[in-house]
Write a protein that holds these residues in place. Structure first.
Motif, PDB file in Angstrom:
ATOM      1  N   TRP A 174      -7.982  -7.611  -3.437  1.00 18.78           N
ATOM      2  CA  TRP A 174      -7.259  -6.464  -2.885  1.00 18.78           C
ATOM      3  C   TRP A 174      -7.880  -5.157  -3.364  1.00 18.78           C
ATOM      4  O   TRP A 174      -8.104  -4.237  -2.576  1.00 18.78           O
ATOM      5  CB  TRP A 174      -5.778  -6.518  -3.259  1.00 18.78           C
ATOM      6  CG  TRP A 174      -4.981  -5.498  -2.520  1.00 18.78           C
ATOM      7  CD1 TRP A 174      -4.333  -5.669  -1.334  1.00 18.78           C
ATOM      8  CD2 TRP A 174      -4.764  -4.121  -2.901  1.00 18.78           C
ATOM      9  NE1 TRP A 174      -3.727  -4.493  -0.957  1.00 18.78           N
ATOM     10  CE2 TRP A 174      -3.981  -3.530  -1.901  1.00 18.78           C
ATOM     11  CE3 TRP A 174      -5.159  -3.350  -3.984  1.00 18.78           C
ATOM     12  CZ2 TRP A 174      -3.587  -2.190  -1.951  1.00 18.78           C
ATOM     13  CZ3 TRP A 174      -4.776  -2.006  -4.031  1.00 18.78           C
ATOM     14  CH2 TRP A 174      -3.989  -1.453  -3.025  1.00 18.78           C
TER      15      TRP A 174
ATOM     16  N   GLU B 145       0.809  -1.225   0.000  1.00 17.34           N
ATOM     17  CA  GLU B 145       0.000   0.000   0.000  1.00 17.34           C
ATOM     18  C   GLU B 145       0.836   1.267   0.000  1.00 17.34           C
ATOM     19  O   GLU B 145       0.366   2.320  -0.416  1.00 17.34           O
ATOM     20  CB  GLU B 145      -0.940   0.013   1.201  1.00 17.34           C
ATOM     21  CG  GLU B 145      -2.031  -1.012   1.103  1.00 17.34           C
ATOM     22  CD  GLU B 145      -3.043  -0.910   2.227  1.00 17.34           C
ATOM     23  OE1 GLU B 145      -3.120   0.146   2.888  1.00 17.34           O
ATOM     24  OE2 GLU B 145      -3.757  -1.894   2.434  1.00 17.34           O
TER      25      GLU B 145
ATOM     26  N   ASN C  77     -11.232  -4.543  -1.670  1.00 12.43           N
ATOM     27  CA  ASN C  77     -10.992  -4.139  -0.289  1.00 12.43           C
ATOM     28  C   ASN C  77     -10.446  -2.720  -0.205  1.00 12.43           C
ATOM     29  O   ASN C  77     -10.849  -1.944   0.664  1.00 12.43           O
ATOM     30  CB  ASN C  77     -10.065  -5.114   0.421  1.00 12.43           C
ATOM     31  CG  ASN C  77     -10.735  -6.427   0.747  1.00 12.43           C
ATOM     32  OD1 ASN C  77     -11.939  -6.486   0.946  1.00 12.43           O
ATOM     33  ND2 ASN C  77      -9.954  -7.488   0.774  1.00 12.43           N
ATOM     34  N   HIS C  78      -9.537  -2.384  -1.097  1.00 13.44           N
ATOM     35  CA  HIS C  78      -8.961  -1.029  -1.154  1.00 13.44           C
ATOM     36  C   HIS C  78     -10.075   0.003  -1.336  1.00 13.44           C
ATOM     37  O   HIS C  78     -10.054   1.064  -0.720  1.00 13.44           O
ATOM     38  CB  HIS C  78      -7.948  -0.945  -2.295  1.00 13.44           C
ATOM     39  CG  HIS C  78      -7.520   0.445  -2.637  1.00 13.44           C
ATOM     40  ND1 HIS C  78      -6.720   1.199  -1.809  1.00 13.44           N
ATOM     41  CD2 HIS C  78      -7.779   1.223  -3.717  1.00 13.44           C
ATOM     42  CE1 HIS C  78      -6.508   2.383  -2.356  1.00 13.44           C
ATOM     43  NE2 HIS C  78      -7.145   2.429  -3.520  1.00 13.44           N
ATOM     44  N   GLU C  79     -11.047  -0.315  -2.151  1.00 16.64           N
ATOM     45  CA  GLU C  79     -12.115   0.631  -2.444  1.00 16.64           C
ATOM     46  C   GLU C  79     -13.168   0.690  -1.331  1.00 16.64           C
ATOM     47  O   GLU C  79     -14.003   1.594  -1.327  1.00 16.64           O
ATOM     48  CB  GLU C  79     -12.768   0.298  -3.781  1.00 16.64           C
ATOM     49  CG  GLU C  79     -11.833   0.528  -4.943  1.00 16.64           C
ATOM     50  CD  GLU C  79     -12.493   0.407  -6.299  1.00 16.64           C
ATOM     51  OE1 GLU C  79     -13.742   0.285  -6.363  1.00 16.64           O
ATOM     52  OE2 GLU C  79     -11.774   0.453  -7.306  1.00 16.64           O
ATOM     53  N   GLN C  80     -13.118  -0.236  -0.377  1.00 17.28           N
ATOM     54  CA  GLN C  80     -14.066  -0.216   0.729  1.00 17.28           C
ATOM     55  C   GLN C  80     -13.540   0.522   1.955  1.00 17.28           C
ATOM     56  O   GLN C  80     -14.261   0.725   2.912  1.00 17.28           O
ATOM     57  CB  GLN C  80     -14.453  -1.646   1.125  1.00 17.28           C
ATOM     58  CG  GLN C  80     -15.219  -2.371   0.050  1.00 17.28           C
ATOM     59  CD  GLN C  80     -16.499  -1.656  -0.328  1.00 17.28           C
ATOM     60  OE1 GLN C  80     -17.276  -1.252   0.527  1.00 17.28           O
ATOM     61  NE2 GLN C  80     -16.722  -1.484  -1.621  1.00 17.28           N
ATOM     62  N   LYS C  81     -12.282   0.920   1.928  1.00 18.11           N
ATOM     63  CA  LYS C  81     -11.672   1.583   3.099  1.00 18.11           C
ATOM     64  C   LYS C  81     -12.200   2.975   3.275  1.00 18.11           C
ATOM     65  O   LYS C  81     -12.554   3.674   2.403  1.00 18.11           O
ATOM     66  CB  LYS C  81     -10.150   1.618   2.953  1.00 18.11           C
ATOM     67  CG  LYS C  81      -9.544   0.249   3.039  1.00 18.11           C
ATOM     68  CD  LYS C  81      -8.058   0.340   2.881  1.00 18.11           C
ATOM     69  CE  LYS C  81      -7.439  -1.030   2.917  1.00 18.11           C
ATOM     70  NZ  LYS C  81      -6.038  -1.016   2.719  1.00 18.11           N
TER      71      LYS C  81
END
Length: 175
Positions: free
Chosen positions: A168, A43, A171-175
């Motif tokens: 990934w 990241e 998940n990255h877009e749900q943070k």
């Protein structure tokens, strides 16, 4: 025919190959050696040019968009220009699906293949949507990772070779 150049850039999901001409991007994708076994996301990895070939410098808009996507997604702006020779304004179903996905399924959202088919004007074309996703030359920009199966399964990203990348990205877009 376009005179294309290409660059390899680092990113949090591994190195990306970006091909472009004076009119816009031709493609963006991960290097071929990235797969579910070799995928090691970072990241903190910055967007940096590793190498370039050709006469044309990489569009700054592409580098800026990638940096924003990975590091400041709340500030995402319009995607970089896509070469009209790659994405024409004709009425092919595949290009219509790409435009529909790009314009209607935003950061942090998902859509099923069937829903995308209906949005694109043919509710019975879920399989054709899958084909359009498989042929998408603009990884991340035209966000095929946001398309999932109707049962909630992610499907086969990059032919099933990069499902960990899709997980990934989602998940990255749900943070």
């Amino acid at each position: 025919m376009c005179e294309t150049s290409s660059s390899i850039c680092s990113s949090p999901i591994g190195d990306l190959i970006i091909s472009y001409c004076q009119k816009g991007l031709h493609s963006i994708c991960q290097i071929s050696t990235i797969n579910d076994q070799s995928f090691i996301p970072d990241e903190n990895q910055t967007i940096e040019i590793q190498s370039s070939s050709g006469k044309i410098p990489i569009p700054k808009s592409c580098l800026n968009w990638l940096h924003t996507y990975f590091h400041s997604p709340n500030h995402l702006a319009k995607i970089p220009e896509l070469c009209p020779n790659i994405v024409s304004k004709n009425d092919s179903f595949q290009e219509n699906v790409w435009r529909t996905l790009l314009n209607n399924v935003h950061f942090g959202q998902t859509v099923t293949y069937g829903q995308l088919a209906e949005l694109a004007g043919n509710k019975n074309a879920a399989r054709a949507v899958g084909t359009a996703m498989r042929c998408n030359p603009f990884q991340l920009l035209v966000p095929c990772h946001r398309v999932i199966r109707s049962n909630g399964d992610i499907g086969n990203y990059s032919g099933g070779k990069r499902n960990n990348v899709k997980y990934w990205l989602l998940n990255h877009e749900q943070k």
